[in-house]
Design a protein around this motif. Structure first.
Motif, short mmCIF file in Angstrom:
data_model
loop_
_atom_site.label_atom_id
_atom_site.label_comp_id
_atom_site.label_asym_id
_atom_site.label_seq_id
_atom_site.Cartn_x
_atom_site.Cartn_y
_atom_site.Cartn_z
N MET A 86 15.70 23.16 18.24
CA MET A 86 14.90 23.80 18.77
C MET A 86 13.61 24.22 17.88
N SER A 129 14.06 26.28 12.51
CA SER A 129 14.43 25.60 13.65
C SER A 129 16.04 26.04 14.14
N TYR A 130 16.08 25.81 15.45
CA TYR A 130 17.56 26.37 15.73
C TYR A 130 18.45 25.31 16.09
N VAL A 131 19.55 25.05 15.99
CA VAL A 131 20.61 23.90 16.07
C VAL A 131 21.56 24.35 17.19
N GLU A 183 21.67 32.23 14.37
CA GLU A 183 20.41 33.25 14.91
C GLU A 183 20.75 33.06 16.50
N PHE A 239 22.49 30.20 17.67
CA PHE A 239 22.47 28.88 17.01
C PHE A 239 22.54 29.06 15.61
N PHE A 240 22.64 27.83 14.97
CA PHE A 240 22.53 27.62 13.44
C PHE A 240 21.06 27.53 13.10
N GLY A 241 20.59 28.52 12.03
CA GLY A 241 19.09 28.44 11.80
C GLY A 241 19.20 27.41 10.57
N VAL A 242 18.16 26.80 10.49
CA VAL A 242 17.56 25.95 9.35
C VAL A 242 16.29 26.18 9.26
N PRO A 243 15.87 25.82 7.95
CA PRO A 243 14.63 25.89 7.82
C PRO A 243 13.70 24.80 8.72
N LYS A 244 12.45 25.13 9.12
CA LYS A 244 11.77 24.70 10.17
C LYS A 244 11.71 23.06 9.97
N VAL A 245 11.94 22.34 10.95
CA VAL A 245 11.88 20.77 10.66
C VAL A 245 10.55 20.39 11.68
#
Lengths: 495, 498, 100
Positions: free
Chosen positions: B146, B154-156, C89, C92-98
């Motif tokens: 997301m 982005s959220y997974v 988060e 959720f798992f936060g990752v750098p914006k894709v």
């Protein structure tokens, strides 16, 4: 009475069961030995409270007249490749630093259920990739053994180098190991202890940090054959969570131990007698042949023609699987995350993996990635899997004329730390005798055979038919009884 | 079947289409873990340690997912490979926790099969075209990202991660958007009949990767593009339409089509290159060493075959040939498994209550269902799934028409009341006094009155104005409040008017 | 087959391992050394040999379609799943914006 730390698995278990001493006394003695041996760097984490808790539990069970289990009261070391619920599990890599699994590996859970306690998590080669324990992110383990008249630190073997050193130094009566291409047998040989890699699938891989899935196999490392048999019984067994687990009952290996080899045929593979073989290694092999004859076995010459191709095949298959198995270490869900300023997702992966993996791990991931890449897959990977089949076929053919195979475990005794680090190939060659049995999934064990001219232990390897751990253990016991290996390293590390 | 071409500046272009449909396998648990597959759960609540690719976690396959894929293969007459194997497809992405997707490349579970599509059900020729299916393999779905929840992150969500998918790969046999649309609809129909996928495109249970290329008719295939994750039949068709025209324009302007992954934008109806996924596709497929080869024994395969329902093509032929249902009706009624089930229940009740063979009432039943009930439901914004009229109650109504208890026009009234109240037809007819009058005495009396009241019209009729007959029928029916049996009215009128 | 700097760079990128120019440079002879050695497998006549598919005789088992049959491999364990996450988060798992 013998000091507790001088006792092995059977002796502790029986002593606790008989009330000769308590499990807590044993745990305390080993906790103290562990605490005094930090110079060996055998442990990444020590867990003295865990050992004591398990011991108290066993003592309480005994007091209530309950069964204390196959490993009741025996504190052990756990290779830090096994996930332990609530205790950090690192695979000796920075990339997993701080990772605390919320789950317990099947093998370790079985050991705790059998009454064992945990002294700590043992150091190893990073992701079990190495033969000297020098690839650990937490520093190398030092072999408790030293060459006669030398203070030079020696390699404890690898990847289960923390396990081998800890058992040899009497920091624990036994430890878990894992063997992918010799990682139980070679360190056992380097430190004068006993270790067995069972048939592929005997011990569950669930919860064991994967290196190469089709090769990885947990097994026990202990001071003698009986202790290995006991511990293997506790570790083995069908696990529906592992698709490659063998759905077969666990034999009573301890009860089945029998050193009388009358009627057994022992194969001596001629291809293992390589040019320029170390004279002491050759002699110990000849000693082994004589001992097994003495135990009633017939010696037969056999041929394993594809032996020389085992290592190259292994160094395609294992890195290929590893390159994929280690893709999950990406900084998203656990472990290290290295996020440079303004980095995107793919940059984060590359930075995290660059910072988290050690040199040897990177090297193997690179090899594995290359051999699987478009255009090279058939030439490398498919060819290697075909050769692997030929190697397995060699063994299948050999079993027509023999029941077990005797060979050296390693081409040399323990080498000095730093000796081979800069030359990966010479390091890989150390597993030349161990890898064929791994590729074929066969049970194989190393037992101490004596000391070389420098006063360092040498190991003999027994390879058995698939599922015939008993045959391997029996031959190991026959050698053990005749080798009379009682040598111990000087306890130089105790300040 | 269709001659769809793109009229370029330099001539005609043929479009070549292949579809890779990803269909979520209907199963309670995931392909390799015990986590649930239900749609719409809170983020990461349907994620096991296996799905999150924790160190040391291992896959164990779900029997039901394998069974459903095999049954699907059997339903499209495909070769079932009793020996298959899972492979790893290696690439890095945030929705792919293992760093590889467990899929099947070298030895898929299902080999070549086919399905037949019909472009226009109203076409009297009823022309079908056979579309080849290359293979069906089983694989893991990825998680979800997301992008709009946080300015820099982005959220997974891994709930979908590890859900079983069938990838159904067609041959490049389609030549128009309409054929591709018909193929997706037909495939969806079959999946829903088999019960291996719910076919719910809104929830992402079915989505297609659309491969499009163009060529001069009869020439070699051109370079194709792959537009990913298109999630409705309409969008599949729009993708093809746009891509084909784009490619023709590109080539005619002296450019070259690049083999690439593209994304469809439903808002604009266009596709665009997904450059982010373009960097060095090299998936390094190899057999998953955590899994052994999948070997299916004869008993398993036989059980799969035995559990297959009657499939849409067979059902349609049976409706036409054995039940005498008109071809168009048969096509519509078999297109959705629920419709067919509804129709068959309706038929059973209608036939039983009249003591007739199903074949004797099937045509009437199909007509009633399609013209009366569908129309009425449509007005109410409903469909069969939430129809207040059950098939049993519909059958009762048909039986009342069949045995002359009510007329067709009264039946319409009864149906309206049924839709409003949900009551049974017989009950309504009784309560409202809608029973048809077949008593000749009463009808005769009514006819006599009508004739006596309209002597001039009787005169005119007898003088040759035949069309006045309808007037007398109408007047008689009116006098009888619509309940007179029309046949009896006709007979008596004819007799009295001479 | 031997690798050059460009190939090593490409492989490192495929493997998502950031490498400096010097590291790539150093890796070239290392990989060539190992690859040159494993290539002796090419000598082996493998005519008619199938690649090994199973290490020991064993068949793939299929599990029943049951949700959370074994809690160790079931869902509903979000706390455990997120316990070690570097940037959790809101579940959720936060990752750098894709950017897709």
């Amino acid at each position: 009475m013998t000091e507790h730390t001088e006792m092995g698995v059977a002796q502790i278990r029986d002593g606790v069961a008989n009330g000769d001493f308590t499990a807590v006394e044993v745990a305390e003695a080993f906790n103290a030995a562990v605490a005094a041996a930090s110079d060996l760097n055998a442990f990444i984490v020590t867990t003295p409270d865990s050992a004591l808790d398990a011991a108290r539990n066993v003592d309480a069970r005994r007091a209530k007249g309950q069964d204390i289990g196959k490993m009741g009261g025996v504190p052990i070391g756990m290779k830090d490749l096994f996930a332990t619920d609530g205790t950090p599990t690192t695979a000796a890599s920075h990339i997993l630093e701080g990772f605390v699994p919320p789950y317990e590996s099947t093998v370790s859970a079985k050991l705790w259920d059998a009454g064992a306690g945990m002294l700590g998590k043992l150091n190893l080669d990073q992701f079990a990739m190495g033969s000297s324990n020098e690839t650990s992110a937490f520093g190398n383990v030092v072999n408790p053994w030293r060459a006669k008249g030398s203070d030079a630190p020696l390699a404890p073997g690898g990847s289960s180098g923390g396990s081998s050193a800890a058992v040899a130094a009497r920091l624990c009566p036994a430890a878990t190991g894992t063997d992918t291409g010799g990682s139980i047998r070679q360190p056992a040989a380097f430190t004068g202890i006993t270790g067995i890699k069972p048939t592929y699938g005997r011990c569950s891989r669930w919860g064991v940090v994967a290196f190469a899935s089709s090769l990885d196999q947990p097994g026990p490392m202990a001071r003698d054959t009986r202790d290995c048999a006991i511990m293997l019984e506790a570790m083995a067994g069908f696990d529906p969570k592992d698709s490659t687990s063998l759905d077969a009952p666990v034999p009573e290996w301890e009860a089945g131990l029998n050193p009388d080899l009358s009627g057994k045929r022992v194969g001596i593979p001629r291809e293992y007698r390589m040019d320029g073989m170390d004279a002491d290694v050759a002699k110990s092999w000849d000693d082994g042949i004589a001992w097994l004859k003495d135990a009633g076995a017939t010696i037969v010459d056999i041929s394993l023609p594809h032996t020389k191709y085992a290592l190259p095949a292994y160094y395609i298959i294992a890195p290929a699987e590893a390159s994929s198995n280690l893709a999950r270490y990406d900084g998203v869900r656990y472990g290290l995350r290295d996020l440079p300023d303004g980095a995107g997702l793919q940059d984060m992966y590359a930075a995290t993996r660059a910072a988290g993996f050690g040199k040897e791990v990177k090297r193997r991931i690179m090899i594995g990635t290359y051999v699987l890449s478009a255009g090279f897959y058939d030439a490398y990977y498919t060819q290697a899997q075909k050769v692997r089949q030929l190697i397995a076929d060699d063994f299948a053919k050999a079993w027509e004329s023999c029941d077990v195979i005797l060979a050296p475990t390693c081409p040399s005794a323990a080498f000095p730390l730093g000796d081979k680090v800069s030359d990966p190939l010479s390091m890989y060659l150390n597993d030349v005798f161990a890898v064929p049995a791994s590729l074929a999934g066969l049970p194989a064990m190393s037992v101490p055979a004596g000391l070389n001219r420098d006063g360092l232990p040498l190991g003999l390897q027994i390879i058995g038919k698939g599922f015939d751990e008993q045959g391997v253990l029996n031959a190991g016991l026959a050698i053990e009884q005749r080798a009379g290996f009682t040598a111990k390293p000087d306890t130089w590390w105790k300040a | 079947m269709s001659t769809y071409t793109i009229h370029g500046a330099t001539g005609e272009w043929e479009v070549v289409i292949g579809l890779e449909v990803h269909a979520q396998v209907t199963s309670k648990a995931k392909l390799f873990s015990g986590a649930a597959t239900a749609f719409g759960a809170e983020p990461n609540t349907q994620v096991s340690l296996v799905d999150a690719a924790m160190p040391g976690m291992l896959p164990v396959p779900n029997r039901e997912c394998i069974r459903q894929a095999v049954r699907t293969g059997m339903a499209i007459d495909a070769q079932i490979n009793a020996w298959s194997r899972f492979d790893r497809k290696n690439y890095f992405y945030a929705d792919l926790p293992q760093g590889y997707q467990i899929s099947q490349l070298y030895h898929p579970l299902v080999g070549e099969g086919h399905l037949d599509i019909v472009l226009d059900e109203k076409d009297p020729e009823n022309t079908t075209k056979r579309i080849g299916v290359e293979r069906i393999h089983v694989e893991q779905d990825a998680g979800k990202l997301m992008h709009d929840q946080h300015p820099t992150m982005s959220y997974v969500d891994l709930n979908r991660s590890g859900v079983a998918l069938m990838e159904i790969v067609s041959k490049p046999d389609m030549r128009s958007p309409a054929e591709a649309g018909a193929y997706v609809r037909k495939l969806r129909t079959i999946l829903r009949y088999v019960g291996s996928c719910d076919g719910n495109m809104e929830e992402g249970s079915m989505r297609a990767d659309v491969n499009v290329s163009v060529r001069r008719p009869g020439e070699e295939f051109g370079t194709r593009t792959e537009t990913k994750n298109v999630n409705s039949v309409r969008f599949v068709m729009a993708t093809i339409e746009y891509e084909a025209n784009r490619q023709v324009e590109l080539i005619e302007d002296g450019g070259k089509v690049v083999q690439e992954t593209r994304l469809f934008d439903p808002d604009t109806g266009t596709t665009r290159s997904m450059r982010s996924k373009e960097d060095a596709h090299d998936y390094r497929y190899f057999p998953d060493p955590d899994l052994l080869p999948l070997e299916l024994d004869d008993a398993f395969l036989a059980a799969c075959r035995d559990s297959l329902p009657e499939l849409p093509d067979a059902k349609r032929l049976r409706y036409e040939n054995e039940l005498g249902v008109p071809p168009y009706n048969a096509a519509v009624l078999t297109a959705e498994v629920e419709t067919a089930r509804w129709f068959e229940k309706l038929l059973t009740t209608a036939a039983e209550q009249q003591g007739k063979a199903q074949a004797d009432v099937a045509k009437q039943a199909s007509n009633w269902l399609m013209s009366e009930l569908f129309g009425a439901l449509n007005k109410l914004g409903k469909d069969l799934s939430d129809s207040p009229v059950t098939p049993e109650k519909g059958g009762e109504l048909l039986a009342l028409i069949g045995d002359g208890t009510i007329s067709g026009s009264i039946a319409k009234q009864v149906l309206e009341i049924m839709l409003e109240t949900g009551d049974g037809a017989g009950e309504i007819v009784e309560r409202e006094g809608l029973k048809q009058e077949s008593d000749t005495g009463a009808i005769e009396a009514a006819v006599d009155t009508v004739l006596a009241d309209n002597p001039d019209k009787v005169e005119a009729y007898r003088g040759g104005k035949d069309r006045l007959f309808g007037f007398f029928v109408g007047q008689t029916m009116k006098a009888m409040q619509g309940k007179a049996n029309p046949q009896v009215v006709n007979d008596i009128l004819k007799q009295k008017l001479g | 087959m031997s690798v050059d700097k460009a190939t090593v760079t490409k492989i490192a990128s495929l493997a998502r391992i950031a490498m400096s120019d010097a590291e790539v440079e150093a890796m070239v002879p290392e990989l060539n050394n190992i690859l040159g050695w494993v290539e002796q497998l090419g000598e082996v006549d493998v005519t008619g040999v199938e690649p090994m598919a199973t290490v020991v005789p064993n068949a793939l088992r299929l599990r029943e379609d049951e949700v959370n049959a074994d809690p160790k491999t079931g869902g509903g364990v979000r706390d455990k799943v997120l316990a070690n996450a570097p940037a959790p988060e809101h579940g959720f798992f936060g990752v750098p914006k894709v950017i897709e």
